[in-house]
Enzyme design. Structure first.
Site, PDB file in Angstrom:
ATOM      1  N   SER A 671       0.833  -1.194   0.000  1.00  0.00           N
ATOM      2  CA  SER A 671       0.000   0.000   0.000  1.00  0.00           C
ATOM      3  C   SER A 671       0.873   1.252   0.000  1.00  0.00           C
ATOM      4  O   SER A 671       1.597   1.504  -0.957  1.00  0.00           O
ATOM      5  CB  SER A 671      -0.959  -0.043   1.194  1.00  0.00           C
ATOM      6  OG  SER A 671      -1.974   0.912   1.062  1.00  0.00           O
ATOM      7  N   ASP A 744      -8.968  -4.963  -5.773  1.00  0.00           N
ATOM      8  CA  ASP A 744      -8.558  -4.060  -4.692  1.00  0.00           C
ATOM      9  C   ASP A 744      -9.713  -3.133  -4.320  1.00  0.00           C
ATOM     10  O   ASP A 744     -10.272  -2.437  -5.153  1.00  0.00           O
ATOM     11  CB  ASP A 744      -7.347  -3.239  -5.146  1.00  0.00           C
ATOM     12  CG  ASP A 744      -6.662  -2.522  -4.001  1.00  0.00           C
ATOM     13  OD1 ASP A 744      -7.351  -2.109  -3.057  1.00  0.00           O
ATOM     14  OD2 ASP A 744      -5.433  -2.377  -4.048  1.00  0.00           O
ATOM     15  N   HIS A 778      -7.561  -5.563  -1.235  1.00  0.00           N
ATOM     16  CA  HIS A 778      -6.337  -4.839  -0.859  1.00  0.00           C
ATOM     17  C   HIS A 778      -5.397  -5.724  -0.042  1.00  0.00           C
ATOM     18  O   HIS A 778      -4.183  -5.647  -0.173  1.00  0.00           O
ATOM     19  CB  HIS A 778      -6.702  -3.581  -0.081  1.00  0.00           C
ATOM     20  CG  HIS A 778      -5.556  -2.635   0.085  1.00  0.00           C
ATOM     21  ND1 HIS A 778      -4.878  -2.088  -0.978  1.00  0.00           N
ATOM     22  CD2 HIS A 778      -4.945  -2.145   1.208  1.00  0.00           C
ATOM     23  CE1 HIS A 778      -3.921  -1.288  -0.529  1.00  0.00           C
ATOM     24  NE2 HIS A 778      -3.932  -1.315   0.787  1.00  0.00           N
TER      25      HIS A 778
END
Length: 805
Positions: A671, A744, A778
């Protein structure tokens, strides 16, 4: 002018470029056996203990679902991901078995009556803690079960399927009564997508500013609106001793909560028109108080869509917010309203006002207090004691006030930077009052509070503590603290007067286990669990919290893992640096030590520690602080320069110790850590390779702010350009492995980020590999996908770092 030309080039590239992949889809691969075994080790059970310290619930989970399980039907709408066959979220981690342990008898009991293939969630003890409720999700419905602790038996109590699409699906009223949300139709009746739509999808704005984050899975068409309405509509049901009655009429119920006296429900009902710009929680809504039969007693507020929320983290809509029941009164609702029109730039003495309205809700709301910062919630105690939080995200400031409702006074108890970990006094210990609500526990005739800090950051690392907070002197007196050499924190205070506690203790070599402590009698701790090490392959691996300075004097730390049997005389090792940047307004706060060398190493799917078994030194949680350079400066004003300082100092320190080979270093992150990685490869030559998972690489795709940056693209276009590694893709020549989940769901990290960065690096002749994981959000969950990710990372490290020339 040059910068504007660059921005035009960036935007043109986004419009015209299509993703090019240099190879067909490959079959799944597994990492070395030792890594596979570490990943798939069965997790230790989670634990929940009743308030008397008599019964413990042990909840067991499996490691990872298969990709086939992730690939089950899914609807993505209104910011939600739903299983269209059972009216529940599609991506959940389930409990697969329950056991009960009598702590006095030291005996474990199996729970009978559980479904054959248990997929449990939403676990909740009854008010008297004699029963435990949970949901069970099957392929076509969600059901509600109750475990009777006396009989150790689970029984199905819901006659209708539950609807868990929005919020918690049920709440206890008393030991024999539960209110739950049920479906109103069969999944077979879901609206069918028309082959030919009635017309185009049209959105418009008539001159009103409506900034919004880059949410995923939003409503995109009238058909999506129909889907959301179908799946989100629910009916409240009251189940009492097996008899069910309906409460009110079907509606889209975002959330509901029971008043302390159990006579009223506060309900948030979503309204049309549904937004195409924000998620379901931001749709127009009504806050309504009803009786248990569903009759409307009071419409407290009618709220617009959150589309109109002004940008900036301390700004808010000019409408009521933060609705909640007051825990220390029978039926009093509270909420906050801005006094500055929701705009932090306005110069006013007070930012927010907090109001209260009590049953029968016919009078005008009364003012409780005003706050000088944004209201951040209240922890209630009694008529003399409540703790009121105020926050300023942009200033990283938090205040805690003592509120005496009998006097109407608000008194400042403490103020600190949110990033000041050393100054955190902890959270107040709570206990149940006559309404069964958790309220602040007072001791010594109401003059002091018990404060529990489960982190306890200190110059010696994290050392959790329990303290007495004196309301007169406003000082914390620590009465117990974890010993150096272990990491122990208080899970629950079972008896505040006699200081009987439930703790969780671990060390580098000791797996976390639970203990009963008696601080008053100072008798030996009593172990109530005996979990064993699930990671025998890590025995002998050493962990150290290292300290070092960067060139400008800021102190840094990281968790250094070295292979079993390693010594410096064997020569320097290839090094992996894994990190996640954080912003600070204070250099002193940035230099504080966070984490503990004495914690037992627990492996998540995303950890880099696996590779210590393959001969790498691993610097995990390497501090990458981004510090504001002055009073009127923001941390990101020199983001790239500080990244360089952070990375260089870590490499220099470990190479100087003879541990790391500075010519064989990799950097990685997930991330925002992936964003960091791509930037470091674009602006330095410090590394042999990088691993970037599920990152955002072009900040123009998040124009209304990102992470802790609240300036918009139009306010700071040069910053957005300079912080985007995509802008410098032609400079990324160090091999970079890009990994992204195709589904995601995180705000800002659309898969297009990795697609476009791959194409840009490829187009400029860089070395890059892009792995697109099917069905993954994610965070990655599918067993095959996670194993393959570990294999990809291992192969990349072996080729470009360990065996590099």
């Amino acid at each position: 002018m040059k910068m504007i030309k660059h921005l035009f080039t960036v935007l043109t590239f986004l419009v015209t470029t299509t993703m090019v992949i240099g190879q067909d889809a490959a079959s799944y691969q597994n990492p070395p056996k030792v890594i596979e075994d570490l990943l798939l080790a069965k997790p230790t059970p989670s634990v929940s203990v009743d308030g008397k310290g008599v019964w413990m619930l042990l909840s067991e989970r499996n490691s990872y679902p298969t990709v086939e399980e992730l690939g089950q039907p899914e609807i993505r709408v209104a910011g939600l991901r739903l299983n269209p066959n059972n009216f529940s979220p599609s991506r959940q981690t389930y409990i697969n078995n329950f056991q009960l342990k009598n702590l006095k008898e030291d005996k474990v009991y199996s729970v009978i009556g559980l479904p054959a293939t248990l997929l449990a969630g939403a676990v909740s003890w009854s008010p008297s803690e004699t029963k435990i409720a949970f949901t069970h999700t099957s392929s076509n419905k969600v059901e509600l079960y109750i475990i009777d602790i006396a009989t150790k038996k689970a029984s199905l109590v819901s006659k209708r399927p539950l609807n868990s699409v929005l919020g918690n699906p049920y709440t206890w009223v008393d030991d024999n009564t539960i209110i739950y949300k049920s479906t109103i139709s069969s999944a077979a009746n879901a609206p069918k997508r028309p082959i030919t739509p009635k017309g185009p999808t049209i959105q418009q704005n008539l001159g009103k500013a409506a900034p919004s984050p880059t949410y995923q899975d939003l409503i995109k068409s009238p058909y999506d609106e129909q889907l959301f309405q179908f799946y989100a509509t629910t009916q409240l049901v009251i189940s009492k001793n097996g008899v069910e009655t309906l409460s009110g009429k079907p509606c889209i119920l975002s959330g509901f909560s029971l008043s302390p006296d159990k006579k009223y429900l506060l309900q948030k009902k979503l309204q049309q028109p549904f937004s195409y710009l924000v998620t379901a929680n931001g749709f127009p809504s009504k806050m309504i108080i009803t009786d248990l039969a569903g009759k409307t007693i009071k419409i407290v507020a009618e709220l617009p869509s959150t589309e109109g929320t002004p940008s900036g983290y301390d700004n808010t809509q000019n409408v009521p917010r933060s609705f909640d029941w007051r825990d220390d009164e029978a039926a009093t609702i509270t909420w906050a309203e801005p006094l500055d029109s929701g705009l932090i730039k306005k110069q006013v003495e007070f930012r927010d006002a907090v109001y209260a309205l009590s049953a029968p809700f016919t009078e005008k709301a009364s003012l409780l207090f005003k706050t000088k910062l944004r209201y951040g919630g209240t922890t209630w105690g009694n008529e003399n004691i409540a703790l009121v939080n105020e926050i300023s995200r942009s200033k990283q400031l938090v205040r805690v006030n003592l509120f005496n409702s009998s006097k109407g006074s608000l008194e400042l108890l403490l103020e600190r930077n949110q990033t000041d970990a050393y100054g955190n006094p902890g959270s107040p210990v709570t206990s149940k009052n006559k309404y069964g609500r958790n309220v602040i526990t007072t001791i010594e005739n109401g003059t002091k509070l018990l404060m529990n800090n489960t982190t306890g950051s200190s110059p010696n690392g994290d050392l959790p503590f329990l303290a007495k907070f004196d309301l007169t002197t406003k000082q914390n007196e620590i009465i117990w603290r974890s010993n150096v050499g272990s990491f122990e924190f208080i899970v629950e205070v079972l008896d505040a007067n006699n200081l009987i506690l439930l703790s969780r203790k671990e060390s580098q070599k000791e797996v976390p286990n639970y203990f009963i402590k008696n601080l008053r009698l100072r008798i030996a701790d009593r172990a109530i669990t005996n979990f064993t090490n699930p990671y025998p392959a890590l025995e002998g691996v050493t962990k150290e919290k290292i300290k070092y300075k960067r060139a400008d004097g800021v102190d840094l730390t990281g968790d250094l893992y070295l292979p079993s049997g390693y010594s410096k005389d064997k020569g320097p090792l290839p090094l992996i640096i894994w990190a996640y940047p954080r912003e600070f307004n204070s250099a002193a706060d940035a230099a504080q030590i966070r984490g503990s060398k004495d914690r037992f190493t627990t492996l998540s799917w995303g950890s880099p520690i696996y590779y210590v078994t393959q001969g790498y030194a691993v610097l995990d949680n390497a501090e990458m602080p981004i510090v504001a350079a002055g009073k009127d400066k923001k941390p990101n004003d020199n983001f790239i320069e500080q990244l360089k300082l952070n990375a260089a100092s870590a490499i220099e320190h470990l190479s100087g110790l003879g541990i790391a080979d500075k010519n064989r270093v990799a950097v990685g992150g997930h991330s925002y850590g992936a964003f960091m990685t791509a930037n470091l490869l674009a602006h330095t030559k410090l590394f042999k390779a990088g691993i970037a998972r599920s990152g955002a690489y072009n900040r123009t795709l998040t124009p209304f702010g990102f992470q802790n940056e609240d300036r918009t693209y139009w306010q700071a276009p040069e910053l957005y350009y300079n912080m985007s590694p995509f802008s410098y893709a032609d400079k990324i020549k160090t091999p970079i492995l890009l990994i992204h989940g195709e589904a995601d769901d995180n705000t800002g990290t659309y898969p297009i980020n990795s697609e476009r960065l791959f194409a840009a690096i490829k187009g400029n002749g860089g070395t890059v590999r892009f792995v697109y994981l099917p069905y993954e959000a994610h965070g990655y969950r599918g067993k095959e996908n996670v194993l393959h990710t570990l294999w990809e990372q291992f192969q990349w490290l072996e080729k470009y770092v360990k065996n590099s020339k």
